[in-house]
Structure formats: C-alpha cells, structure tokens
Design an enzyme around this catalytic site. Sequence first.
Site, PDB file in Angstrom:
ATOM      1  CG  ASP A  27      38.904  34.134  38.817  1.00 27.08           C
ATOM      2  OD1 ASP A  27      38.236  34.614  37.890  1.00 27.08           O
ATOM      3  OD2 ASP A  27      39.737  33.226  38.644  1.00 27.08           O
ATOM      4  CE  LYS A 145      39.644  33.021  35.325  1.00 31.15           C
ATOM      5  NZ  LYS A 145      40.096  31.837  36.065  1.00 31.15           N
ATOM      6  CB  CYS A 207      43.287  33.790  38.162  1.00 34.85           C
ATOM      7  SG  CYS A 207      42.841  32.046  37.928  1.00 34.85           S
TER       8      CYS A 207
END
Length: 262
Positions: A27, A145, A207
């Site tokens: 990310d 995702k 994450c």
Amino acid sequence: MAAAAAAAADDDDGHGAPFRPALLVVDLQEDFCPPTGSLAVPGGRAIAPAINKLLASPAFALRVATRDWHPENHISFAANHAGKQPFVDTVRVVNPLQAAAQEGEEEEHEAVESRLWPVHCVQNTPGAELIPELDAAKLDKVVDKGMDPRVEMYSPFFDPFTPLPAATGGQGRGQGQRRVCDSGLADLLASHDITHAYVVGLAADYCVQSAAVDAAKLGYVTYVVEDATRAVDAEAWDREGKKELQAKGVGLVGMGDQEVLR
Ligand code: VGL
Ligand code: ZN
C-alpha cells in the site's frame, strides 16, 4: 541486508535449505503519504528509497506491490456512517456470508469491531495511485484488495472472516471453503515456490502487520523490514506493536542486518 540476500540468490540459504524470498510492498499509495494523502502516515513517503534498494536486489524471486483499492461505499469510510468520526469511531463488521445465511435469526453473528477512516484509496482516483517515487518497473505484479464494500481487508491475502489455508501441503485450500475475499496473493506466492516473505510499506500497524501475520500463518519465514515501514501511531508501534508482531512469529530486521537473511 540486500547484500546477504544477493549471496543467497542460488535458492540456498547457505545451510542447504531452500531460499526463495518474496518482497511484499504494501500500500505505498498517495493517500497514505504526506503531504496530500487523506490518511497520511507520518514519514510515509520517506521509505521509498529503502524499498527501491530492496526492489533492486537480485535476491528476490518475486516482487509484489499491493494496493488498497476501495469502492466509494466502502464500510471503512467514516463518511458512510452518519455521525461517525474517522480515526476515533469504530463499526461492527459482520461476516457477509454468515449474515446472509442467518438473516432473521437470533444467533450471534461472526463479527469484528473495525476502525473507521477518512475516505481513502478510492479505485481509479489519484489518491489510490502508487507513489511515483516507487520504482514500479521492478514489480512483477500489483495485487489489489479491499474491493468488497462490506468488509475491511487489511491483509492483502484474505478478509478477516476467511479461514487461512493450512500452512503445509496446501491442505484446506480451495474446495468447499467459504471465502469472502481472496486476492490471489497466497496462490501467487505458492506458484513461485516462495519460502520467505519480506514485508515493507504502509501502514506498519495495520496492513503491513496483517500481511506479515498472514504470511507467517501461511508458513513463510516472514520479516518486516523496520526502516522500510512507518506506523499510523508510531509511539504505540514502538511500545507494543513490534513485540506483538514478534510474538506471532514475525521477525523484525533492519536494512543494515546482514545475517538475518541467511
Ligand atoms: C490501511 C487503514 C485503512 C493500510 C488501509 O494500508 O495500512 N490502513 N486502510
Ligand atoms: Zn483502506
């Protein structure tokens, strides 16, 4: 660390065991980076040079970036819940499969309490783009995702309601197992015979942590590279988060560590 990894690029960890590490860049997107990101992690953009150094290492058998890739109606956005504040309030997220199956029944639903955030990483918006400082040309694959509006998905492997496949022999994978979201990342690592996972990116306490814990549960020898990640709450990460991660079988390494990769 890259030097040690390079020395082991012959699929051998120096002690005869297989060594096929994957680099997971989690990310590293505009919305998670200062100065303009809606959910900017302090110092987020500053980790790009370290990550690029890792991407350039010939040691890695696979280099994957993940993207948080939400629809506008995603459950994790405070704006989608009247009167709720980002960073402060939480929402109860129910397993959508179970919710559908048990509609109208009194039974307790499988659920998790999940933090609410500012609107971030909306699909096909500038905030969802990988930052330009990242050497994306070196990536083998980008995995998205968080597309299901009904569930939060910190881990780039599975949503929190999907049972992980067994760590060995691929047992339990596939048939008959109810899944809400499977990004395909677990199958990707398996298809490249990966043995080790090095996790970097944003955010350390969300994450990156979830990615590393799931990678370890899936049976990979897993490390988080400390100088290639940053936390939303750096103080709590230093005080508790790192210890919790280690307790779950994830190693913490630094860019300078030569021996840990062996
Ligand atoms: C993340 C909060 C919300 C992350 C994603 O990438 O760590 N954090 N969505
Ligand atoms: Zn998100």
